[in-house]
Design a protein around this motif. Structure first.
Motif, mmCIF file in Angstrom:
data_model
loop_
_atom_site.group_PDB
_atom_site.id
_atom_site.type_symbol
_atom_site.label_atom_id
_atom_site.label_comp_id
_atom_site.label_asym_id
_atom_site.label_seq_id
_atom_site.Cartn_x
_atom_site.Cartn_y
_atom_site.Cartn_z
ATOM 1 N N ARG A 36 0.900 -1.191 0.059
ATOM 2 C CA ARG A 36 0.004 -0.242 0.053
ATOM 3 C C ARG A 36 0.850 1.286 -0.090
ATOM 4 N NH1 ARG A 36 -5.302 -1.009 3.555
ATOM 5 N NH2 ARG A 36 -6.068 0.906 1.971
ATOM 6 N N PRO A 37 0.779 2.108 -1.085
ATOM 7 C CA PRO A 37 1.685 3.394 -1.061
ATOM 8 C C PRO A 37 1.129 4.553 -0.288
ATOM 9 C CG PRO A 37 0.117 2.868 -2.883
ATOM 10 C CD PRO A 37 0.053 1.871 -2.264
ATOM 11 N N GLN A 38 1.799 5.304 0.232
ATOM 12 C CA GLN A 38 1.190 6.277 1.198
ATOM 13 C C GLN A 38 0.678 7.198 0.462
ATOM 14 O OE1 GLN A 38 4.467 8.194 3.124
ATOM 15 N NE2 GLN A 38 4.752 6.392 4.517
ATOM 16 N N VAL A 90 -3.987 -3.249 -8.124
ATOM 17 C CA VAL A 90 -3.849 -4.353 -9.010
ATOM 18 C C VAL A 90 -3.780 -5.538 -7.908
ATOM 19 C CG1 VAL A 90 -1.881 -5.685 -9.873
ATOM 20 C CG2 VAL A 90 -2.504 -3.260 -10.549
ATOM 21 N N VAL A 91 -4.466 -6.492 -8.535
ATOM 22 C CA VAL A 91 -4.634 -7.827 -7.599
ATOM 23 C C VAL A 91 -3.958 -8.784 -8.468
ATOM 24 C CG1 VAL A 91 -6.138 -9.617 -6.840
ATOM 25 C CG2 VAL A 91 -6.815 -7.286 -6.683
ATOM 26 N N ALA A 120 7.508 -2.174 -7.689
ATOM 27 C CA ALA A 120 7.775 -1.581 -8.794
ATOM 28 C C ALA A 120 6.432 -0.813 -8.767
ATOM 29 C CB ALA A 120 7.893 -2.100 -10.039
ATOM 30 N N LEU A 121 5.141 -1.356 -9.169
ATOM 31 C CA LEU A 121 3.922 -0.605 -9.260
ATOM 32 C C LEU A 121 3.661 0.058 -7.647
ATOM 33 C CD1 LEU A 121 1.775 -3.712 -10.869
ATOM 34 C CD2 LEU A 121 2.762 -1.617 -11.805
ATOM 35 N N SER A 122 3.694 -0.295 -6.772
ATOM 36 C CA SER A 122 3.202 0.463 -5.425
ATOM 37 C C SER A 122 4.157 1.569 -5.299
ATOM 38 C CB SER A 122 3.255 -0.491 -4.316
ATOM 39 O OG SER A 122 4.543 -1.141 -3.949
ATOM 40 N N HIS A 123 5.423 1.751 -5.624
ATOM 41 C CA HIS A 123 6.160 2.593 -5.643
ATOM 42 C C HIS A 123 6.461 3.592 -7.026
ATOM 43 C CE1 HIS A 123 7.822 0.116 -1.957
ATOM 44 N NE2 HIS A 123 7.531 1.403 -1.756
ATOM 45 N N ARG A 138 -1.980 0.170 -4.895
ATOM 46 C CA ARG A 138 -2.034 -0.670 -3.944
ATOM 47 C C ARG A 138 -1.930 -1.853 -4.805
ATOM 48 N NH1 ARG A 138 -7.350 -1.977 -0.109
ATOM 49 N NH2 ARG A 138 -6.339 -3.543 1.031
ATOM 50 N N VAL A 139 -0.940 -2.942 -4.348
ATOM 51 C CA VAL A 139 -1.083 -4.179 -5.007
ATOM 52 C C VAL A 139 -1.384 -5.278 -3.826
ATOM 53 C CG1 VAL A 139 0.449 -5.653 -6.292
ATOM 54 C CG2 VAL A 139 0.698 -3.304 -6.476
#
Length: 293
Positions: A24-26, A33-34, A52-55, A62-63
């Motif tokens: 979970r990004p801030q 993405v699931v 990579a996706l969350s940051h 959110r992944v």
């Protein structure tokens, strides 16, 4: 291992404890993405991609990466017959409800892609887009026979190095370009370290679900499930050495789906590792789904 994810535990409909990694990004409100793994694989397989996706500096999101029942950190089922696509579909919906995810982009490797197609038929409103990793509506018997030959039947290694060698010996034809590091990474997703040594990262009874398959008989027609995916964009990935998804099936998928992008990963079989050059490709795809949505 990075601690950039939270542990999420959810009770299945029958009370079994299910596990997911929750990255979970801030900040950021991009579509979540699931990630749904292969038959005997776990949430670990998606770690690099989820990081990579969350940051992502432009589209942090959110992944959520799931462990099916009997795999990874999810509880094993006393009845192996529950290692079933319909049960796992319901488990996935249970986890999504607990996580508060009403719509997402799904990334499904092999069995995870089958669950994604089933979700598309059962709950189309929940899917904004999908990545199908080396899976389609036609399953090749040759690939299923190979998978059946090793799931739950691997010898017990003494070290992770020996574990990597076991996988290399069995799958080098599928992944001729793999490095020592990649084989060890695959091994760490297959076994886990305990006080008693290495043990499989999944319930060995999983093999019983494959033993009953009659691979001489026609396999189920999954094209109707695939047809339900037409309303949203799909990225289809195939390993060039795959024995489960053929180039012919991939071509027909392209012909039948107006919003499908197909790519083939050289020197990889079933199923390509979602790392390296594939990460920016998937990142661009999911960003495009956000723009479309």
């Amino acid at each position: 291992m990075s601690c950039s994810y939270r542990d999420l535990f959810v009770s299945a409909a029958n009370g079994l404890r299910l596990y997911a990694r929750d990255y979970r990004p801030q900040t950021g409100d991009a579509l979540p993405v699931v990630c749904l793994p292969g038959l005997a694989r776990t949430s670990k397989d998606f770690h690099d991609l989820a990081e990579a996706l969350s940051h992502d500096p432009s589209w942090p999101r959110r992944v959520l990466c799931l462990d099916y029942r009997g795999r990874g950190r999810s509880e094993w089922d006393r009845d192996w017959r529950n290692y079933d696509l319909k049960v796992e579909l319901n488990d996935t919906l249970q986890v999504l409800t607990a996580a508060g995810i009403g719509k997402a982009i799904f990334i499904g490797t092999s069995r995870g892609g089958l669950i994604t197609m089933a979700l598309s038929a059962a709950r189309p409103e929940i899917i904004a887009g999908a990545v199908l990793n080396d899976i389609g509506p036609v399953l090749e018997a040759k690939g299923l026979m190979r998978i059946r030959s090793y799931v739950g039947k691997l010898p017990t290694p003494r070290t992770m190095s020996e574990a990597a060698d076991i996988l290399r010996q069995r799958s080098e034809a599928q992944f001729p370009g793999y490095t020592d590091g990649q084989w060890e990474k695959m091994a760490r997703g297959t076994w886990r370290e305990t006080e008693d040594g290495l043990v499989l990262n999944y319930d060995p009874n999983l093999m019983k679900t494959l033993e009953g398959l009659d691979l001489e008989a026609p396999l189920p027609d999954l094209w109707p499930l695939f047809e339900t995916m037409k309303p949203f964009p799909v990225l289809a990935i195939r390993g060039s050495h795959s024995d489960l998804l053929t180039t012919e099936t991939l071509q027909v998928m392209q012909e039948r789906h107006p919003h499908l992008t197909a790519i083939t990963v050289p020197e990889q079989g079933h199923a390509p590792s979602l790392e390296g050059n594939l990460i920016p490709i998937i990142r661009d795809f999911v960003a495009g789904v956000d723009l479309r949505d």
